[in-house]
Design a protein around this motif. Sequence first.
Motif, PDB file in Angstrom:
ATOM      1  N   ALA A 323       0.847  -1.201   0.000  1.00  0.00           N
ATOM      2  CA  ALA A 323       0.000   0.000   0.000  1.00  0.00           C
ATOM      3  C   ALA A 323       0.881   1.248   0.000  1.00  0.00           C
ATOM      4  CB  ALA A 323      -0.919   0.003   1.218  1.00  0.00           C
ATOM      5  N   VAL A 324       0.520   2.197  -0.872  1.00  0.00           N
ATOM      6  CA  VAL A 324       1.166   3.516  -0.903  1.00  0.00           C
ATOM      7  C   VAL A 324       0.072   4.542  -0.647  1.00  0.00           C
ATOM      8  CG1 VAL A 324       2.476   5.170  -2.277  1.00  0.00           C
ATOM      9  CG2 VAL A 324       2.855   2.711  -2.591  1.00  0.00           C
ATOM     10  N   ARG A 325       0.188   5.245   0.477  1.00  0.00           N
ATOM     11  CA  ARG A 325      -0.876   6.183   0.821  1.00  0.00           C
ATOM     12  C   ARG A 325      -0.288   7.418   1.509  1.00  0.00           C
ATOM     13  NH1 ARG A 325      -1.959   5.547   6.255  1.00  0.00           N
ATOM     14  NH2 ARG A 325      -1.056   3.691   7.219  1.00  0.00           N
ATOM     15  N   SER A 326      -1.095   8.461   1.495  1.00  0.00           N
ATOM     16  CA  SER A 326      -0.710   9.709   2.151  1.00  0.00           C
ATOM     17  C   SER A 326      -1.182   9.682   3.593  1.00  0.00           C
ATOM     18  CB  SER A 326      -1.344  10.895   1.413  1.00  0.00           C
ATOM     19  OG  SER A 326      -1.093  12.095   2.116  1.00  0.00           O
ATOM     20  N   ASP A 327      -0.333  10.174   4.482  1.00  0.00           N
ATOM     21  CA  ASP A 327      -0.687  10.268   5.903  1.00  0.00           C
ATOM     22  C   ASP A 327      -0.139  11.594   6.439  1.00  0.00           C
ATOM     23  OD1 ASP A 327      -1.401   9.924   8.495  1.00  0.00           O
ATOM     24  OD2 ASP A 327      -0.157   8.160   8.885  1.00  0.00           O
ATOM     25  N   GLY A 328      -0.970  12.631   6.346  1.00  0.00           N
ATOM     26  CA  GLY A 328      -0.522  13.956   6.761  1.00  0.00           C
ATOM     27  C   GLY A 328       0.537  14.474   5.810  1.00  0.00           C
ATOM     28  N   ASN A 329       1.679  14.850   6.354  1.00  0.00           N
ATOM     29  CA  ASN A 329       2.776  15.349   5.527  1.00  0.00           C
ATOM     30  C   ASN A 329       3.781  14.261   5.198  1.00  0.00           C
ATOM     31  OD1 ASN A 329       3.820  14.987   8.047  1.00  0.00           O
ATOM     32  ND2 ASN A 329       4.857  16.961   8.181  1.00  0.00           N
ATOM     33  N   GLN A 330       3.365  12.989   5.329  1.00  0.00           N
ATOM     34  CA  GLN A 330       4.241  11.861   5.040  1.00  0.00           C
ATOM     35  C   GLN A 330       3.602  10.935   4.020  1.00  0.00           C
ATOM     36  OE1 GLN A 330       4.998  10.219   9.022  1.00  0.00           O
ATOM     37  NE2 GLN A 330       7.077  11.037   8.880  1.00  0.00           N
ATOM     38  N   VAL A 331       4.470  10.154   3.372  1.00  0.00           N
ATOM     39  CA  VAL A 331       4.024   9.088   2.474  1.00  0.00           C
ATOM     40  C   VAL A 331       4.351   7.763   3.136  1.00  0.00           C
ATOM     41  CG1 VAL A 331       4.281   8.012   0.220  1.00  0.00           C
ATOM     42  CG2 VAL A 331       4.376  10.509   0.434  1.00  0.00           C
ATOM     43  N   SER A 332       3.334   6.919   3.282  1.00  0.00           N
ATOM     44  CA  SER A 332       3.505   5.611   3.914  1.00  0.00           C
ATOM     45  C   SER A 332       3.540   4.528   2.841  1.00  0.00           C
ATOM     46  CB  SER A 332       2.364   5.351   4.901  1.00  0.00           C
ATOM     47  OG  SER A 332       2.349   3.997   5.308  1.00  0.00           O
ATOM     48  N   ILE A 333       4.550   3.666   2.901  1.00  0.00           N
ATOM     49  CA  ILE A 333       4.662   2.515   1.994  1.00  0.00           C
ATOM     50  C   ILE A 333       4.744   1.271   2.869  1.00  0.00           C
ATOM     51  CG2 ILE A 333       5.922   1.457   0.100  1.00  0.00           C
ATOM     52  CD1 ILE A 333       6.795   5.002   0.987  1.00  0.00           C
ATOM     53  N   SER A 334       3.723   0.408   2.798  1.00  0.00           N
ATOM     54  CA  SER A 334       3.667  -0.767   3.676  1.00  0.00           C
ATOM     55  C   SER A 334       3.683  -2.050   2.860  1.00  0.00           C
ATOM     56  CB  SER A 334       2.422  -0.724   4.560  1.00  0.00           C
ATOM     57  OG  SER A 334       1.240  -0.703   3.787  1.00  0.00           O
ATOM     58  N   PHE A 335       4.298  -3.102   3.433  1.00  0.00           N
ATOM     59  CA  PHE A 335       4.419  -4.418   2.807  1.00  0.00           C
ATOM     60  C   PHE A 335       3.858  -5.430   3.804  1.00  0.00           C
ATOM     61  CE2 PHE A 335       7.592  -1.604   1.189  1.00  0.00           C
ATOM     62  CZ  PHE A 335       7.736  -1.905  -0.159  1.00  0.00           C
ATOM     63  N   THR A 336       2.780  -6.088   3.435  1.00  0.00           N
ATOM     64  CA  THR A 336       2.078  -6.990   4.349  1.00  0.00           C
ATOM     65  C   THR A 336       2.064  -8.403   3.785  1.00  0.00           C
ATOM     66  OG1 THR A 336       0.648  -5.190   5.112  1.00  0.00           O
ATOM     67  CG2 THR A 336      -0.087  -7.445   5.565  1.00  0.00           C
ATOM     68  N   ASN A 337       2.469  -9.369   4.605  1.00  0.00           N
ATOM     69  CA  ASN A 337       2.325 -10.783   4.240  1.00  0.00           C
ATOM     70  C   ASN A 337       1.486 -11.474   5.307  1.00  0.00           C
ATOM     71  OD1 ASN A 337       4.110 -12.559   6.162  1.00  0.00           O
ATOM     72  ND2 ASN A 337       5.396 -10.776   5.679  1.00  0.00           N
ATOM     73  N   TYR A 338       0.994 -12.655   4.966  1.00  0.00           N
ATOM     74  CA  TYR A 338       0.041 -13.359   5.827  1.00  0.00           C
ATOM     75  C   TYR A 338       0.565 -14.722   6.256  1.00  0.00           C
ATOM     76  CZ  TYR A 338      -2.836  -9.597   4.074  1.00  0.00           C
ATOM     77  OH  TYR A 338      -3.317  -8.349   3.761  1.00  0.00           O
ATOM     78  N   GLY A 339       1.892 -14.788   6.416  1.00  0.00           N
ATOM     79  CA  GLY A 339       2.507 -16.025   6.857  1.00  0.00           C
ATOM     80  C   GLY A 339       2.577 -16.098   8.372  1.00  0.00           C
ATOM     81  N   ASP A 340       3.518 -16.895   8.854  1.00  0.00           N
ATOM     82  CA  ASP A 340       3.678 -17.048  10.297  1.00  0.00           C
ATOM     83  C   ASP A 340       4.076 -15.713  10.918  1.00  0.00           C
ATOM     84  OD1 ASP A 340       3.087 -19.709  10.051  1.00  0.00           O
ATOM     85  OD2 ASP A 340       5.202 -20.321   9.852  1.00  0.00           O
ATOM     86  N   PRO A 341       3.535 -15.372  12.097  1.00  0.00           N
ATOM     87  CA  PRO A 341       3.850 -14.094  12.734  1.00  0.00           C
ATOM     88  C   PRO A 341       5.275 -14.073  13.305  1.00  0.00           C
ATOM     89  CG  PRO A 341       2.517 -15.417  14.213  1.00  0.00           C
ATOM     90  CD  PRO A 341       2.579 -16.181  12.908  1.00  0.00           C
TER      91      PRO A 341
END
Length: 405
Positions: A323-341
């Motif tokens: 996900a690439v999204r705006s959060d206030g004055n920052q840009v957030s880039i997140s990488f999510t997987n659904y494997g073992d925690p």
Amino acid sequence: MKVMKLHSIRLKMLFMLLSSIGITAALLVILYALSTLILSIPAIKPPLVWIINHIGSDPVMLVAGIILFFASYYMSTKWFVLDLQKIQTGLQDITAGRFDSRIELKSQDELGGVASSINRMTEQLNVYLEEIRNGLREIAKGNFDTDIPVQSGSQLGEVAESINQMSRQLHQSILEERNAEKTKNDLITGVSHDLRTPLTSILGFLEVIEEDRYQDEVELRYYVNIAYEKAQNLKKLIDDLFEYTRINNGLPLDIREIDMAQFIRQLIEEFVPALEKSGMECKLAAEEGLVIRADGAQLVRAYENLITNAIRYGDSGNRIDIAVRSDGNQVSISFTNYGDPIPERDLPFIFDRFYRVETSRSKQTGGTGLGLAITKSIVEIQGGEIRVRSDQQRTTFETRFPKVV
């Protein structure tokens, strides 16, 4: 109050001047009244009569008046001048830095009050300087948590505050130096251990081959293959170690504006073969037009590590969400997987050098324990930040950079 004391001293000096004039006038009147008696004295009469006849009585009275005035003024101000001299001597001692000196005046008048005020001031200065000296002695002993009391509104208070700040900064510098030394030792220990393990295996298999202790060519090729894989792992470790030290020693950056949606799309395309091989898919949810300033080549290296880890350890979840999204004055880039925690106890150390959540699993997959440390360094030297969250459903690595408006 000081103004009132100075005003009172001036009045007293004026009073002494007027008193001297009054005493002089009174003495002249007395002398004039006794002039007949004085002239009857045989030893004085001839010279006195000559002076009066040749000079005149008025000049004689004037000279006598001046002499009597200075004599009376001196007698009336003698104690005053002596007190002023004592105060001057005391002030000279204080100016020379002898704050333990005292001005001893017996008088209880305004000058005595001035002397008492100076004594109180020097006593307070002496006490405060002793506190500063005691604080410096403790700091010199290594007790950097010592705080010298700060008196607000005084220059010595500013000196004490400066000493306290210096002590805190010195303590912080010493802690950082010790931490740097520990970090260096830990790095040497980690590198030595991680280099020795594959190297020992390589030497072991090469020794078997060198001494012809294999049964046939199949077993020979098996040993050679293992040695080759170990050498590959060793090369990867050395490459990662070199990259880590290069980044942390201040590599030059080519900072440019980067459209993050386009950047991540191109990066995902490069991983299509690896995703297909693992039976996973990658979904991107990106807001358009989000721009940051960063070194694209270094950012690719950081995000390659995150995507590689997501494929390596999240294959049981079958997909990766970016996900690439705006959060206030920052840009957030997140990488999510659904494997073992990632176990909660490991989360605080996940970005440490050579830290492996599952040692055996990391070794099997070729992990060096430097990938996430490299990623963190790349992100932070470009003004970003990285964090991780993990629970039973998902594991998310998130980076944030200032947004270019």
